[in-house]
Design an enzyme around this catalytic site. Structure first.
Site, short mmCIF file in Angstrom:
data_model
loop_
_atom_site.label_atom_id
_atom_site.label_comp_id
_atom_site.label_asym_id
_atom_site.label_seq_id
_atom_site.Cartn_x
_atom_site.Cartn_y
_atom_site.Cartn_z
N TYR A 1 0.88 -1.16 0.00
CA TYR A 1 0.00 0.00 0.00
C TYR A 1 0.91 1.20 0.00
CZ TYR A 1 -4.22 -2.70 1.17
OH TYR A 1 -5.27 -3.55 1.15
N ASP B 1 -6.16 -0.72 -6.36
CA ASP B 1 -7.63 -0.65 -6.32
C ASP B 1 -8.14 -0.15 -4.97
OD1 ASP B 1 -7.06 -2.78 -4.68
OD2 ASP B 1 -8.19 -4.26 -5.82
N HIS C 1 -10.04 -7.16 -5.26
CA HIS C 1 -9.72 -7.09 -3.83
C HIS C 1 -10.68 -7.96 -3.02
CE1 HIS C 1 -7.17 -4.20 -1.32
NE2 HIS C 1 -7.69 -5.01 -0.43
#
Lengths: 500, 500, 500, 500
Positions: D236, D264, D355
Site C-alpha cells: 500500500y 484498487d 480485492h
C-alpha cells in the site's frame, strides 16, 4: 312398482352387477369390461347407489346413450336403500374447517386468489383433476411464467379518458378480448356445473366454449344461454365419425357459432398429481402386485377419453368443412409451420395452446408461439387470413394486453373460472370477470391505448421471451437431490478437551 | 359558545352526519356521496372525532377548500367529547414492543436498513400505503434488481485525492446528484410530515420535489425552506384546468424552480397489498355480499386521486408553457420515442420513471429505459437539449453512479427517505443522506473519477441489463402452485413385515 | 477337515492376517500392502469373516485371480465362527422402519420416484456410492437440467394411431431407443446384482452393457441372458494389455456384440459425498492426525480402479481393432473435435458422456455436446459414418425424444435402473422400463411422429440450451456464505421507555 | 524498578491515558486524537493491559515506530496488574462448545469445508473481518459464481500417465500455478500469524505475497522463509513516499522477488458485516446520538489504512521503477484498457482483481476481466509482454484450470488459507494446499493435458460467462421485501355455519 334396495344389493359381483343412478337401477354386468374407466370403479358400487361418483364424470344422457334399454331396470324405492355411513376422514374434516374459515369473496383481488382459495376448499380429487398437468408440470408453470419475460413500453400523454376494449372474435362482438375456454367435468367443482359459466359469460358479454367432456349435457348448456348469447363448441373427434357428425350438426342447429377442433390430444396426457390423488392403497395384506403392468386407472381424464381418434389428421379437415358452415378453428397448434398449414387448409382460426400444460410436457407457452407466428404471417401477408387465439397461463389483464400487442385476436381463460366457481359459485366467476375488466380498463389507460387496435408490438419488449435459462423449478429432481454438506460437528465425550 | 360532544354525537347516521376535526364540527351529510374515499370511512366517525384518521390523508386546507362555509359548525368543547377507548389489538401491542427494541440510528448502515426498521415500527396501514405497488409488485422489485445487472469497469491509478460530486440540475447547484422526489401522505409516517424532508434537504443541499398529495399544505412546505433552498413542484393535473393553473402560478410566485408534471398516472394503480391491509371484515353475521361489485375502497391512493385528468395529452404542453416560466419536466416517461417527443415539445427535462412500480405492472426499470434512451439522443445530437432524470429502486451510491455513467443528470429518491423519517424522524433522513454521501465519495474514488463529468458509459458493463430471464419471483403464483411430490411413506399395521 | 473359527481368529494382525470369505479361509498377510482399497479395510476383518463386506465389491472370481493358491487355506467350519454381534445403529433402525413403510411399487409413476424411494431404503454407503459425483456435483445436476432448456415444437394433425418406436443400435433391433448402461457394483443395491438388469433387459428387448466393475462376474452376467439377447462390454483398459486382450477376446467369444471403451476415466474422480459417507471417526482419544496426507480411502471407486491405464490414447485404437471384430464405441467423448477423430480412427460409435458427472466437474451435459456435434457432422457429410449415443440425466421419455430429435441413435440409462433395483428388485426395473415405454408411446403421439426416423431437429427449440446463466445451485458455497442482515432488535431493560 | 498495576491504573482518562502492552507501559495521552482507529477503542483500556486487543492489529514494531521514546514508560510488574475478570458471554460459550466438536482435519475435503469450520470456531470479530466485503457482498459472491458459468471441453484419449503442473511466475519455478496472496491481520485467525503461511508455502513450493498490513512484522515473515523460498511484497503506497521507498528498498535488500502495488484501494471499502460485528450498544441510558455523524469505527480495515495515498497514479510508476529492480506488478486492475496502460508503462505484470469484493461493489470477477483481456492482448501481439494473474473466488482446482485455459499465468488464493489456518493452524494450510494439488493432478488428467502449456481456450466454453442474469441474491433487499400473500383464513365464531 319400484325395486327395493335389498333386491339391488343382491347383484353385487362382477358376474351379476347392478347399480343405482339417480334413483333408477341398471344392470351393467355385460357393460363392465367395456367401461372406459375400468371395471374396478364400478364394482366398488355393485349393488349400491353410485350416483355421487357417477354424477360429475358423466353427462346426464350417458346411460341412455351407452346402455341398451333392456338393462334399464327402472325406479328404485330410495327409502329402502341403505345409506352408506362413510366415516369422515381427518383430511375431510380439515377441509370442512377450512371452508368455515374461507375468505369473503371481496377479499379476492385477482385471479390467483381464487386458485388459492379453491385449493383450500375443494375436494382433493377434484382439485387434483383441475390443477394437474403433464409430467413435471414444467409447461403448466411456463405458461404463466412466459408472460413475466415480456415487459411494457407504455406511451404517455395520450388522452385516455374514454377507453373501449371491446372487440370481435369470429364476427361476434364481445366486451373484452377473452373467452371462457372449454374445461372438462365442471360438476367436480360445483354441483351445477358448466351452466354457471354460461350465466357469467352472458352477464359479461363474452363467449363460452362448450367442452365435449362437460358434466352438463350439451343441450343443458345451450339452454342456459340467454338472449343472443354466443357459444362455441369444443370438439374431441370420435373414432366413429358418424357420432362426430351428429354432434357437430346438432351444435350448428342449436346455434353454436364456432367449431373448435382439439388437435393436440390424440391421446390424453398422464397427469401424475391426479394419479397420485386417486391412488388407493389395497392394504398391506394384499400380495404386492408385480411391476409388469402399469396401473391403468390414471384418473378421470383417461377414463373419459378413450373414444378420441388418434388418427385425426389434416386430411380430415375438408370433411369437417363439408358437414358444417360454422367457422372452424384448430385448437392446440404449437408451431408456425402448422399455422401456415391451417391457413392453407382454409380454416378460420387457430388457438395456439398446449392444453394448459396437460399434454406434451415442454411444449412452449402459447405466448412464445404467438411471438414466433405473427412476424411470419405478416411477412407472408397472411395476418388477416386467419384469427389467432391463445390460451394458457393468463391470469392478469397485463397478460391479455401482451397477447394483443403481439397480434392475438383474443385469449381463452379456463382454470381460473373453474377455481372461482369451485370456491364461490356464480358470484365467484362474476367477480373474477369483473376484476379482469377493472384491470383491463386501468392497463389500457396506463399503456396509453384507448382502443384494442391501438395495441401493437412496439408497446412490448420481448427480447427476454425466448430466454428459458430459468425454467420453472424441477420439483421432483430437486427433491431427490441429496445436497453436499460441510463436515458436521462431532459428538465428544464429556471432559475431553480439544485445543484449537 | 362551543358545541358539546353530546350534541355532535346525535348526528351519527348517513342521513345526518357530523364529524369533528381538529376541535371543530362539520356537517358532512350532503358531502358524503361525493367523498372520493367513499362514505363508509366517514360514517365510521359519524358523530365522533375523526381527526386522527383525517390528519395524514388531507392537507390542512382541505375542509376550507371542499366544504362550503355553511357546513362549518364551529368549535367543539373537546373536554365534553367522549374519548373512545380503543382496545389495543395484539398486533398493535407487538408493534409497540418492537418500537421499544428498535435499533439505534447508528446501527443503520445503508438505506435498506431503514426500510427494515420502518417495516417493524410503522402502523400496518401506513407501511402498506408506502410499500405497496401494482399487481404482483414485479416492477417494484425490478427497479432495484435492474441495477444488479450492471457491472463496473473501474479505472485505477487515477489521482482521486480530491473528489467533487456536486452537480447542477435545471440550473441549480447541488451537493450530490440526487433529489428528494415527491411522495404522498408524509404524515402517515411522521406527524410532522413533509417539512422534515424539507429540512433535511436544506442541510444536505439537495432539491426537494413537493408532492401534490402531501399531508402538509404546499405553503407549509415552502415555508419550511431555509435561505435560498430550491424546491420543485410535482403536479397531478386536475380535470379543472383553472385549479391547475392556480396551483402552478402560486408555486411559481412562491419561488418554485421546476414544474414536474406527472404523465404516468391517468388513473392511479391498484395496489393489492394496500387494499388487503385496509380490508375490514364486516363480520360473519353479515350476509355475504355478492360478487357483482368490485370493492372501491382501494386504499388511500385511489381515494385522493379522483381529480386527476385522464385526458391529459401532448396537446396540453403548450398551455403549460404559456402559464409558467418554470422549467417543465415530464415525470413518468417510459420509452425513447416519448423522450424524443418531449424534446420536440420543448420541455426542459424528463424523469424516466414507472412511479415506483405503483402504476403499470411490467413497466421496465428506469435505468433500462435510460440505457435505451441515451444512445438514441446522442446519435441525433440531442443529448444536451434536455435533462434526463430517473427514479425508482435507487438504494446505494453505486446505483447513482451507474445512472450517471449512463447519462442521467440526477436521480430521484423517494421511499427510502420516507422509511428513514418514519423510523427515526429528521435524524433518520439526515443520516440516510449522509450515508449516501459517504458511499458516493468512496465509490467515486474506487471507480477512478474525481468529478461527475468524468463518469461515462465505458465505466459500466450493461450487457446483462436487458436480460430479464430471472424476473423477481412471482409470489402469488408460486404460493398457489401445489408441487409434485414423490410417493409418501405408508402407514402400516404393527407387526406386519415387508421384505425389501 | 475344516479349520475352526478359533484357529482363524489367532491370525488377526497386520503381520499375520487371515480372513474368511464365503466359508473359506485365506492368508492375506503378504497381499495386504497391495490391496487397491488399502489395508485398513482388510485389517478390520483380520481373523474374522469378511464375506459381507467383500461380497458386493468383488466379483466372485477375484480371490482365484489375485491370490496365489498357496494362500487359500481351505474350508472353515462356520458353526465354530463367532458371529459378531453388531449393534444396530439408530440410523440403521430408522432405515429399517422406512423400509416397512415404503410405497407400493404401483405408486412409482416415473423414474425419479424410484430414486426417492431408493434414497430412503438403501444403506447409507451404497446410496452414497451410487448417487455421488465429482466436486460440487454441478455436472451431475446439469445433466438433467440441460434437458429442461430444450422445448418442443410438436406437429399436430398427424395420424398417430400406430406408433412404432423400435430402432436399431450397432445393428441390433431394439424395442425402444435406450440401453442399460454400465454401472459398477450392482450388489450394493441388491444381493443378486447385475443379473437382474440382464433379465429386465431381456424382457423389454433392450441391450445391456456389462460393466468391467460389476459385482457379478462377466460370465455370470452372460449366462443370465436368455435366447438371442444382446449384450455389450464396457471396458476399463488395464495397464497390462494382455489382461485387456484376454477380457476382450473372451467377451467376443461369449457373444458380446459391442465393445465400449471408456475414455473419460484415466483416473477415477473424487466423490466427496461418497468419501464423507465412508469416513469413520478414529475416536477422540487418538492423536489427531497431521494434515500432511490426504486420506486415501476415497470410497469404493478409487479402490477398485487402480488398474486403469492413464496412458490410453488414440494410438491404441488400431490395436483394439486388431484384436476384435466387435464394433468399437468410445464412451466418454465430450467435444466435437474428438468425435471427428473417432470417425477418422474408424470406430463404429461414440457415447457422448461425462460419466454421470462422476469425472471432470463442469463437463458439459451430453445433450449439449450432441447439439454441438451433429451440425458439424452433417456439414461434413459424416452423420452416417458413426453412431452417436448419449448418456447422463435421462429420466423421462421426453429426454429420449429430445436426444433423438437432435440426432442421437440411442441413449444410455444407468442410475435410475440401479435405484429401481435397489428399492424393488427385478419388479422395480421392469416397471421402470415399462413406464418409459408408456411415456414414449404417448410422447411420440403428442409430438406428431409415428416412427423414430420422423423425429428431427425442427421439433425442438434449443436456443436456450447453451444458456448456463442459472447453474445448479452451489450448495457448499451457499452454505458457507454468511448473509448480511438488517439491524437486529435490541434487548432493553424493563421499564425503559423509548420514543419513536 | 518496574511500574505497578496500581500506578498505571491511575492514568485512566482521555486527559491522562496510560496503557500496558506486552508488559510495558506507554503514555498515549497525546497520541489519542491521532490514533487511526479512533480514541474510543484505546480509552476502553485506559489504565489497563491492552495487549490482547493490540496484538493482532499491530505489527510488533508499531509502538517503536509511531510513539516517541519519551512516552515509553518502561516495564510493568505484571503480577501487580489486576487481571480483568471478563464474564464469558453465552455467544462465546457456544463458540467454545463448537470448538470442542469441530471436525477432524481429515474430514475437510475441499477449501470450502475450511470456511465452514472457520465460521463455527473463529471469534465473531475475526470472522467478520476476514469474511466481510463491500456493500451487499455481490461481488464477493460473484467472484466464485463466475467460475460456474464456464464449462469444460475436455480432450479424451490423451496419454496422461505423467502430469506436470509446475510453472513459473515472474521467473520463479513453482510446483502449482497458485500463490498465497496478501491478506491483512493474520493473527486474528491464529496467534502465530502470517509466518504459518510462509512455512506452508515453503513446504508446497509456492510463492507467498507478504501483506503491508500483516500482523507479523515484515522481517519476521522474511525470517520465517526457508532455503531459497521466494516471497513477494504487497504494497500500500504511503502518502509519505520516503516511507514507501524505505519499505520497498528494504524488501529488495531482504530478497523479495516481486513488488505488487495495490492500485484498487485509494480508500478502503466500507464492509458492513464487519461494522455490524464491531458495534457495541452504548446502552439505553445514554442519550441517543443524533444522526449527524457517520460512525467512524468501521472495523479494523479503515483504522489501519489511513496512511494509504489516494493520489497514487500512473505518473508514479516511473518513480517505482527508479527505486527498485524488483519486477513490478499492479494489483487490482479491472479493465482491459488499464492492462494496456500497464504494458505501456513497462511493468512486468498485473493482477486482475477486485480485492476479494472488498472495494468497489459490482466490480466484475477477475475471471471475466481475464476473458475480456487476453483476446485483446493477443490481437495486439502483446500477450508475452506481461504476466497476467488473477485472484478472487478460487476454491477448486477446476477454477485454476479455467483461469489458465483463458491465459492467466497463475492465480492468487487468500481467504481459504486464512480459514484453514484459523481452524487448524499450519496443518490446515498444508492440507488445503495438498487438496488443491490432488484436485489439480486429477483435473489435468481429466481435461486431457499433461503440462500447463497444453491448456488453452478451446478447452473452455465461456459463452455464458457474461450472462449476469442470475446475480447472487440481494439479501438485504430480499429481506426487507414484504411479499404479497393470498387472502388469509378468517377466524369465525364457534357454531357459525358457512355454506360453500
Amino acid at each position: 312398482m319400484s325395486l327395493t334396495g335389498a333386491e339391488v344389493a343382491k347383484h353385487n359381483s362382477a358376474k351379476d352387477c347392478w347399480v343405482i343412478v339417480h334413483g333408477r337401477a341398471y344392470d351393467v354386468t355385460e357393460f363392465l369390461p367395456e367401461h372406459p374407466g375400468g371395471m374396478k370403479i364400478i364394482l366398488k358400487y355393485a349393488g349400491k347407489d353410485a350416483t355421487e361418483e357417477f354424477e360429475p364424470i358423466h353427462s346426464p344422457d350417458t346411460l341412455d346413450k351407452y346402455l341398451e334399454k333392456s338393462k334399464h331396470l327402472g325406479a328404485v324405492d330410495m327409502t329402502t336403500v341403505v345409506k352408506e355411513q362413510v366415516e369422515e376422514s381427518p383430511e375431510e374434516k380439515e377441509r370442512l374447517q377450512r371452508i368455515q374459515k374461507m375468505p369473503l369473496l371481496e377479499q379476492c383481488y385477482n385471479l390467483l386468489d381464487f386458485e388459492a382459495v379453491a385449493r383450500r376448499v375443494m375436494k382433493k380429487g377434484a382439485w387434483a383433476y383441475y390443477s394437474s398437468a403433464a409430467d413435471d408440470e414444467i409447461t403448466l408453470r411456463e405458461n404463466h411464467a412466459a408472460f413475466h419475460r415480456i415487459w411494457f413500453r407504455p406511451k404517455v400523454l395520450v388522452n385516455v379518458e374514454h377507453v373501449d376494449f371491446s372487440t370481435t372474435m369470429l364476427g361476434t362482438k364481445v366486451s373484452i378480448p377473452f373467452y371462457v375456454t372449454a374445461t372438462a367435468l365442471g360438476k367436480l367443482g360445483n354441483p351445477e356445473g358448466e351452466v354457471l359459466l354460461t350465466r357469467a359469460a352472458a352477464k359479461h358479454n363474452v363467449v363460452q366454449m362448450i367442452p365435449t367432456l362437460a358434466s352438463c349435457s350439451f343441450d343443458e348448456i345451450m339452454d342456459a344461454a340467454s338472449g343472443d348469447q354466443v357459444q362455441w363448441l369444443q370438439l374431441y373427434v370420435n373414432k366413429d365419425r358418424a357420432i362426430t357428425q351428429r354432434i357437430v350438426q346438432h351444435a350448428e342447429k342449436r346455434g353454436c357459432k364456432g367449431l373448435f377442433i382439439t388437435v393436440d390430444a390424440p391421446q390424453l396426457g398422464r397427469r401424475e398429481k391426479d394419479m397420485r390423488s386417486k391412488f388407493t392403497d389395497p392394504g398391506t395384506d394384499v400380495q404386492r402386485q408385480s411391476g409388469q403392468q402399469t396401473d391403468n386407472s390414471q384418473g378421470a381424464a383417461r377414463a373419459i377419453s378413450s373414444f378420441i381418434d388418434p388418427a385425426l389428421s389434416w386430411a380430415d379437415i375438408p370433411w369437417f368443412q363439408s358437414i358444417t358452415k360454422m367457422p372452424i378453428v384448430l385448437k392446440g397448434v404449437q408451431r408456425v409451420e402448422d399455422v401456415l398449414k391451417a391457413v392453407e387448409a382454409g380454416v378460420q382460426g387457430v388457438v395456439l395452446s398446449n392444453h394448459g400444460g396437460r399434454q406434451l410436457e415442454f411444449s412452449r407457452s402459447s405466448i412464445e408461439v404467438l411471438a414466433e407466428t405473427m412476424p411470419v404471417l405478416r411477412e407472408l401477408g397472411l395476418e388477416d387470413k386467419i384469427e389467432i387465439f391463445i390460451d394458457g397461463g393468463i391470469r392478469r389483464a397485463t397478460d391479455i394486453v401482451k397477447a394483443l400487442c403481439l397480434g392475438a385476436k383474443g385469449v381463452g381463460i379456463g382454470r381460473p373460472f373453474l377455481y372461482a366457481m369451485s370456491a364461490y359459485g356464480l358470484d365467484g366467476v362474476d367477480r373474477a370477470m369483473q376484476l379482469l375488466k377493472d384491470e383491463m380498463e386501468m392497463n389500457m389507460r396506463l399503456i396509453g391505448a384507448t382502443r384494442i387496435d391501438e395495441l401493437n408490438a412496439s408497446m412490448v419488449d420481448v427480447r427476454s421471451l425466448y430466454n428459458h435459462g430459468a425454467v420453472p423449478s424441477d420439483n421432483l429432481a430437486s427433491a431427490v437431490y441429496d445436497p453436499l454438506i460441510n463436515p458436521a460437528q462431532r459428538e465428544v465425550k464429556a471432559g475431553v478437551k480439544a485445543k484449537l
